[in-house]
Design an enzyme around this catalytic site. Structure first.
Site, PDB file in Angstrom:
ATOM      1  N   CYS A 111      30.255 -18.321 -41.625  1.00 53.72           N
ATOM      2  CA  CYS A 111      30.956 -19.372 -40.867  1.00 53.72           C
ATOM      3  C   CYS A 111      31.547 -20.462 -41.766  1.00 53.72           C
ATOM      4  O   CYS A 111      32.359 -21.265 -41.308  1.00 53.72           O
ATOM      5  CB  CYS A 111      30.007 -20.012 -39.863  1.00 53.72           C
ATOM      6  N   HIS A 248      31.731 -27.252 -37.606  1.00 52.51           N
ATOM      7  CA  HIS A 248      31.625 -25.862 -37.166  1.00 52.51           C
ATOM      8  C   HIS A 248      31.030 -25.850 -35.762  1.00 52.51           C
ATOM      9  O   HIS A 248      30.127 -26.616 -35.445  1.00 52.51           O
ATOM     10  CB  HIS A 248      30.728 -25.112 -38.159  1.00 52.51           C
ATOM     11  N   ASN A 278      31.069 -19.818 -30.592  1.00 58.43           N
ATOM     12  CA  ASN A 278      31.074 -19.862 -32.060  1.00 58.43           C
ATOM     13  C   ASN A 278      31.978 -18.733 -32.571  1.00 58.43           C
ATOM     14  O   ASN A 278      31.616 -17.556 -32.486  1.00 58.43           O
ATOM     15  CB  ASN A 278      29.637 -19.682 -32.553  1.00 58.43           C
TER      16      ASN A 278
END
Ligand code: UT7
Length: 360
Positions: A111, A248, A278
């Site tokens: 990520c 994030h 996500n």
């Protein structure tokens, strides 16, 4: 002094939506649990390959910048879910866009991949070795999910985001960045049998995720907070100088804990996870595009971005926005349409996984 200005931005979210309610029909969970523990309400599921999402986001970013694909010196493609490994996915994108003069590489930092790419490419531009770069983050995480694992499958969605960076004399773009990887945390988020070693050791290929959410949660908050504090200190700025925070998008509680730890205000924070979940490496560029579309980014703003992911990698980047906050152009390029719902797409994925398991 040369700066790496952000001159174009674009995103691509596949049209099929998968709601929390849909997920309750394929595994034991509840809409309430998912919403309360994560903030996520819905996510997008891709009916196309990873590179097709990247292509649309990238073409949109180029149109926004009014830059030809032939002007790109480097394609930096951050992904954890590459369609193919050899050759890399960036070269697939090069071909689809006609970016004939670009060097091409993939980068996997989970990520945090987009921030890793963004920082590296900004440094290359600032050092004068390249002029125009496409940084893209693209993920098709739905293809990696084990839909019987409620601890992880509920968290993710598909999508891509891209930025065009270009050398400029105007003070803008990357100001400061810090990247790292917490040692001895590899096992917290891993797919151990998803590589050549499994084949070499005669173990069946298996894409089951080992996932220790609580431990990742704690490390994410402390890692991102430290990275943010460090980049602010190194740049001589304080939190009061930051106009917008783009974290994030893993979990609303992680974002709230980070913001609390920094002593910031949630009004400055961009949150998209409620509707996109996500999207791993794509979450920051997607959130930036959304903030621009909503008019939240103003000329000259200071923007703080922070991420964490499998590894556990972490990073924070401070950016000064330039003057332009609107696209120079647009494009009709889009994904091929689909009639399938998100639920139908994951039901197909579940069936494919079951028949693949029979083969191994
Ligand atoms: O971007 C990088 C990847 N993202 C992350 O790694 C996310 C980081 N972690 C998190 O966001 C959170 O830790 C989760 C959302 C994954 C989990 O939240 P939590 O508050 O840490 O819950 P937990 O794992 O401690 O589980 C609490 C309970 C457990 O039941 P018991 O043992 O208390 O009876 C779980 O079995 O919730 C249960 N549970 C669920 N219940 C309903 C776990 N997943 C689910 C679910 N639905 N989907």
């Amino acid at each position: 002094m040369t700066y790496a200005q952000i001159i174009g931005w674009g995103s691509c979210l596949p049209p099929a939506r998968l709601t929390n309610h849909d997920i309750t029909t394929v595994m034991e969970t509840s809409e309430q649990w998912i919403t309360e523990r994560t903030g996520i309400k819905t996510r997008r599921i891709s009916h196309v390959k990873n590179v097709e999402l990247a292509h649309v986001a990238s073409v949109r970013a180029l149109a926004c910048a009014n830059v030809s694909a032939k002007d790109i010196d480097v394609i930096a493609y951050a992904t954890t879910t590459a369609d193919e490994v050899v050759p890399n996915t960036a070269s697939m994108l090069q071909r689809s866009m006609g970016a004939t003069n670009a060097a091409c590489f993939d980068l996997n930092a989970a990520c945090t991949g987009f921030l890793y790419s963004f920082n590296m490419m900004s440094d290359m531009i600032r050092s004068g070795s390249v002029k125009t770069v496409l940084v893209v983050g693209s993920e098709r995480l739905s293809s990696l999910m084990n839909w019987s694992r409620r601890d992880s499958a509920i968290l993710f969605g598909d999508g891509a985001g891209a930025m065009v960076l270009q050398a400029s004399a105007q003070e803008s773009g990357f100001i400061q960045g810090k990247l790292g990887c917490i040692e001895d945390t590899r096992e917290l988020l891993a797919i151990p049998d998803f590589g050549l070693d499994a084949i070499a050791q005669h173990r069946p290929l298996d894409i089951t995720i080992d996932f220790h959410g609580k431990e990742i949660f704690k490390n994410a908050v402390t890692g991102m907070a430290r990275a943010c504090t460090d980049v602010l200190e190194q740049s001589g700025l304080g939190l009061e100088d930051v106009d917008l925070i783009i974290p994030h998008q893993a979990n609303l509680r992680i974002i709230e804990a980070l913001v609390k730890r920094l002593g910031a205000d949630m009004d400055k924070v961009v949150v998209t996870l409620d509707h996109y979940a996500n999207t791993s490496t794509s979450s920051i560029p997607i959130a930036l595009c959304e903030a621009l579309g909503q008019g939240r980014v103003k000329p000259g703003m200071t923007i703080l971005m922070a991420a964490f992911g499998a590894g556990l990698t972490w990073g924070a980047t401070l950016v000064k926005w330039g003057e332009r906050i609107t696209p120079l152009g647009s494009t009709d390029v889009d994904l091929p349409p689909t009639d399938k719902t998100g639920l139908e797409l994951i039901q197909e994925a579940i069936a494919i996984r079951a028949s693949a398991a029979d083969r191994f």
